[in-house]
Design an enzyme around this catalytic site. Structure first.
Site, PDB file in Angstrom:
ATOM      1  N   CYS A  78       0.823  -1.211   0.000  1.00  0.00           N
ATOM      2  CA  CYS A  78       0.000   0.000   0.000  1.00  0.00           C
ATOM      3  C   CYS A  78       0.866   1.275   0.000  1.00  0.00           C
ATOM      4  CB  CYS A  78      -0.994  -0.053   1.154  1.00  0.00           C
ATOM      5  SG  CYS A  78      -2.421   0.990   0.855  1.00  0.00           S
ATOM      6  N   HIS A 180      -3.068  -5.244   1.863  1.00  0.00           N
ATOM      7  CA  HIS A 180      -2.354  -5.466   3.130  1.00  0.00           C
ATOM      8  C   HIS A 180      -2.380  -6.918   3.586  1.00  0.00           C
ATOM      9  CE1 HIS A 180      -1.942  -1.202   4.214  1.00  0.00           C
ATOM     10  NE2 HIS A 180      -3.141  -1.038   3.678  1.00  0.00           N
ATOM     11  N   GLU A 182      -0.394  -8.288   5.446  1.00  0.00           N
ATOM     12  CA  GLU A 182       0.066  -8.289   6.856  1.00  0.00           C
ATOM     13  C   GLU A 182      -1.104  -8.138   7.835  1.00  0.00           C
ATOM     14  OE1 GLU A 182       0.513  -5.917   4.657  1.00  0.00           O
ATOM     15  OE2 GLU A 182       0.208  -3.939   5.538  1.00  0.00           O
TER      16      GLU A 182
HETATM   17  N1  GLN Z   1      -3.533   6.397   1.245  1.00  0.00           N
HETATM   18  C1  GLN Z   1      -2.261   6.063   1.832  1.00  0.00           C
HETATM   19  C2  GLN Z   1      -1.146   6.876   1.197  1.00  0.00           C
HETATM   20  O1  GLN Z   1      -1.372   7.568   0.261  1.00  0.00           O
HETATM   21  C3  GLN Z   1      -1.948   4.588   1.709  1.00  0.00           C
HETATM   22  C4  GLN Z   1      -2.943   3.796   2.514  1.00  0.00           C
HETATM   23  C5  GLN Z   1      -2.420   2.558   3.136  1.00  0.00           C
HETATM   24  O2  GLN Z   1      -1.217   2.294   3.207  1.00  0.00           O
HETATM   25  N2  GLN Z   1      -3.341   1.814   3.673  1.00  0.00           N
HETATM   26  O3  GLN Z   1      -0.044   6.826   1.653  1.00  0.00           O
END
Ligand code: GLN
Length: 202
Positions: A78, A180, A182
């Site tokens: 992410c 995710h 994790e």
């Molecule tokens: N929206 C977050 C970002 O731009 C990422 C979201 C996440 O890691 N769950 O960093």
């Protein structure tokens, strides 16, 4: 095998727990000294704008850049995917990224109304589907030719259009997911990134 989990912000503790469960030795990385003896790296989920700032102020940017450029395996999830990408759309004006993956990402690209969703996704190289949790996830809007797409999701946007989007991508030593693993205790992408007995991939 010691895996450094960049621990300036985000869900680094969840990554450490998953790594431990899979037989790796996680090591939280808060400064460059923590990188000694590390064989692989994790860039966790969280907030990429904050992470970029804190990685810089912790003096970690160039040591991490050096290790990954030399071929150290890295897994980003992410926000970690955003940090690894070539181009960020919708980032802060001063937001930087490592540019290790030839992908263009749109931050929070799955839309405002549906900020989070879950899906069962087949992933190339893994036998069973992954339960993928997307939380304000980035959309990979473009991927270069050398980038392998290991998983995709069909997503219906609020305007009614459905698009099939890459959500797990890999090139050489760099593996990244928009979701995710994790958070659901699935270590298989970690095993894929860092190498381990094949039976752990099932
Ligand atoms: N929206 C977050 C970002 O731009 C990422 C979201 C996440 O890691 N769950 O960093």
């Amino acid at each position: 095998m010691a895996i450094g989990v960049v621990a300036v912000q985000g869900d680094f503790a969840e990554h450490a727990a998953v790594l431990e469960g899979a037989g790796f030795s996680p090591k939280l990385v808060r400064g460059y000294r923590d990188l000694f003896g590390v064989d692989g790296l994790v860039l966790p989920g969280g907030e990429s704008t904050t992470q970029a700032k804190l990685i810089d102020s912790a003096g970690l940017r160039s040591p991490l850049e050096g290790l990954i450029r030399e071929g150290m395996p890295v897994l980003g999830t992410c926000a970690g995917l955003i940090m690894l990408s070539r181009t960020i759309i919708g980032g802060r004006p001063d937001q930087w990224s490592f540019d290790f993956l030839d992908v263009e990402v749109l931050r929070n690209g799955f839309g405002r109304q549906v900020r989070s969703f879950e899906a069962e996704l087949p992933v190339a190289g893994l036998l069973g589907a992954m339960h993928a949790v997307f939380i304000r996830a980035p959309v990979i809007v473009a991927a270069g030719e050398g980038v392998d797409v290991l998983a995709e999701v069909a997503y219906k946007f609020v305007d009614g259009t459905t698009r099939v989007l890459p959500v797990v991508v890999q090139r050489n030593n760099v593996l990244a997911a928009a979701f995710h693993p994790e958070l659901v205790g699935d270590s298989r992408l970690h095993v894929l990134a860092f190498g381990a007995p094949a039976e752990k991939l099932i």
